[in-house]
Design a protein around this motif. Structure first.
Motif, short mmCIF file in Angstrom:
data_model
loop_
_atom_site.label_atom_id
_atom_site.label_comp_id
_atom_site.label_asym_id
_atom_site.label_seq_id
_atom_site.Cartn_x
_atom_site.Cartn_y
_atom_site.Cartn_z
N TRP A 94 -6.32 -1.27 -0.32
CA TRP A 94 -5.96 0.22 -0.58
C TRP A 94 -6.35 0.73 0.72
CZ3 TRP A 94 -5.99 2.33 -5.96
CH2 TRP A 94 -5.56 3.74 -5.88
N ALA A 111 -8.91 4.90 -7.87
CA ALA A 111 -9.63 3.57 -7.61
C ALA A 111 -10.75 3.32 -8.31
CB ALA A 111 -9.76 3.51 -6.03
N ILE A 121 -10.93 -3.93 -5.82
CA ILE A 121 -10.21 -3.15 -4.85
C ILE A 121 -10.77 -3.09 -3.34
CG2 ILE A 121 -9.35 -0.72 -4.43
CD1 ILE A 121 -9.13 -0.49 -7.41
N MET A 123 -10.72 -1.19 -0.02
CA MET A 123 -10.26 0.10 0.53
C MET A 123 -10.89 -0.07 2.01
SD MET A 123 -11.09 3.40 -2.09
CE MET A 123 -9.76 4.30 -1.45
N ALA A 306 -0.58 2.02 -8.95
CA ALA A 306 -1.33 0.47 -8.79
C ALA A 306 -1.09 -0.42 -9.57
CB ALA A 306 -2.88 0.81 -8.66
#
Length: 332
Positions: A94, A111, A121, A123, A306
């Motif tokens: 992400w 998220a 996830i 980021m 997502a």
């Protein structure tokens, strides 16, 4: 007495000069880089063996020409070759590099909510490079998203919380330096869009938001060339966030095949843009202390996006997103 004859020595051409010449040889002589040339050029840039004048010329020539999928794939390969090989499971890559100025960064709640449902996830972002925008890095502590300064920290955060934020400056500092040249060059360089495609830990799906029209297809094709599963949109403000007031075109690729999907607006009428961005509203909204119709739709649609990238059909993804949001742990 006759003077000694003058000896002229022609200096050797710098190894990087060929790549500047390819891009800048005029309207008839210039051409795109091949994938291999792009890999070699980015390798020299990352290794710090290029003069500053060459770097500026290369980035701006590339910006003027506009990078294509082959070039993006080659650049990405050079970056990945210089990353340590780590076996860290990630569901969603992400990237967050744009910052928000019209609406709050609702994608952070999306998220966070998905991580609470068991998705892993990663980021990553490039810092506050443009004035007047609200960046993910400024809100991580407030929202309980771990800031991780190395891959070991990221692995622990993913195991414990399902989400980690890894600043680009820690794992690819030369790219961060190039991004920071924005205020020196006066323009964003292609590095801003390249960062979105890197997928440093090889996540199951790489989400990408590319704001400028025409670039979405190039990014999808670059991800396809790299063998990645990816989903590209024109996200709100340049971040991975669905604008519920507008239609959204999804550019996907999986298993070497490309696909497209059109998502209609979720709201029958446009919401009024807030007069100012108050980050405290994100926390209050998460805890259920305030209502925000735009925020709710943006969060749920972004979660659905997502899930769609991971292969869930749209209607099912939207239903799951609603269920996930309603069952979130509000104490976090």
């Amino acid at each position: 007495m006759n003077p000694a004859p003058l000896t002229l020595v022609t200096p050797e051409e710098h190894p990087f000069a060929q790549f500047v010449r390819i891009l800048g040889k005029g309207k008839r002589g210039a051409r795109d880089l091949t994938r291999e040339e792009a890999r070699q050029a980015m390798g020299l840039l990352l290794d710090g063996t290029v003069e500053d004048t060459q770097l500026g010329a290369f980035l701006m020539l590339l910006r003027h020409k506009e990078e294509n999928a082959e070039e993006l794939a080659g650049f990405t390969e050079a970056v990945r070759e210089r990353l340590p090989k780590r076996d860290i499971a990630v569901d969603l890559d992400w990237p967050s590099y744009a910052g928000k100025k019209r609406h709050l960064p609702w994608y952070l709640l999306a998220a966070k909510c998905l991580a609470g449902q068991g998705l892993r996830i990663l980021m990553h972002g490039g810092g506050a490079h443009t004035a007047g925008r609200l960046y993910s890095e400024q809100l991580l502590e407030r929202l309980g998203i771990p800031l991780c300064r190395d891959w070991d920290e990221a692995a622990r955060a993913l195991d414990a919380r399902g989400i980690a934020f890894a600043p680009l400056v820690d794992w690819m500092p030369r790219l961060q330096w190039m991004i920071d040249l924005r205020n020196t060059l006066g323009l964003r360089s292609p590095i801003h869009s390249l960062a979105r495609i890197l997928n440093p830990l090889g996540a199951r799906c790489c989400l990408q938001s590319i704001f400028h029209p025409g670039y979405q297809e190039q990014h999808r094709e670059a991800s396809r060339l790299l063998g990645d599963t990816a989903l590209v949109i024109k996200g709100e403000g340049g971040e991975i966030e669905i604008n519920p007031d507008a239609s959204s075109h999804l550019y996907g690729t999986a298993g070497g095949q490309s696909w497209d999907e059109e998502w209609p607006p979720l709201s029958p009428q446009r919401h009024v843009k807030p007069e100012r961005l108050d980050p405290a509203r994100l926390q209050a909204f998460w805890h259920g202390e305030v209502e925000d119709d735009y925020g709710r739709l943006a969060v749920q649609a972004t979660m659905a996006l997502a899930l769609r990238g991971l292969g869930t059909p749209r209607d099912e993804a939207l239903a799951l997103a609603t269920q996930y949001w309603e069952s979130r742990d509000r104490s976090l």
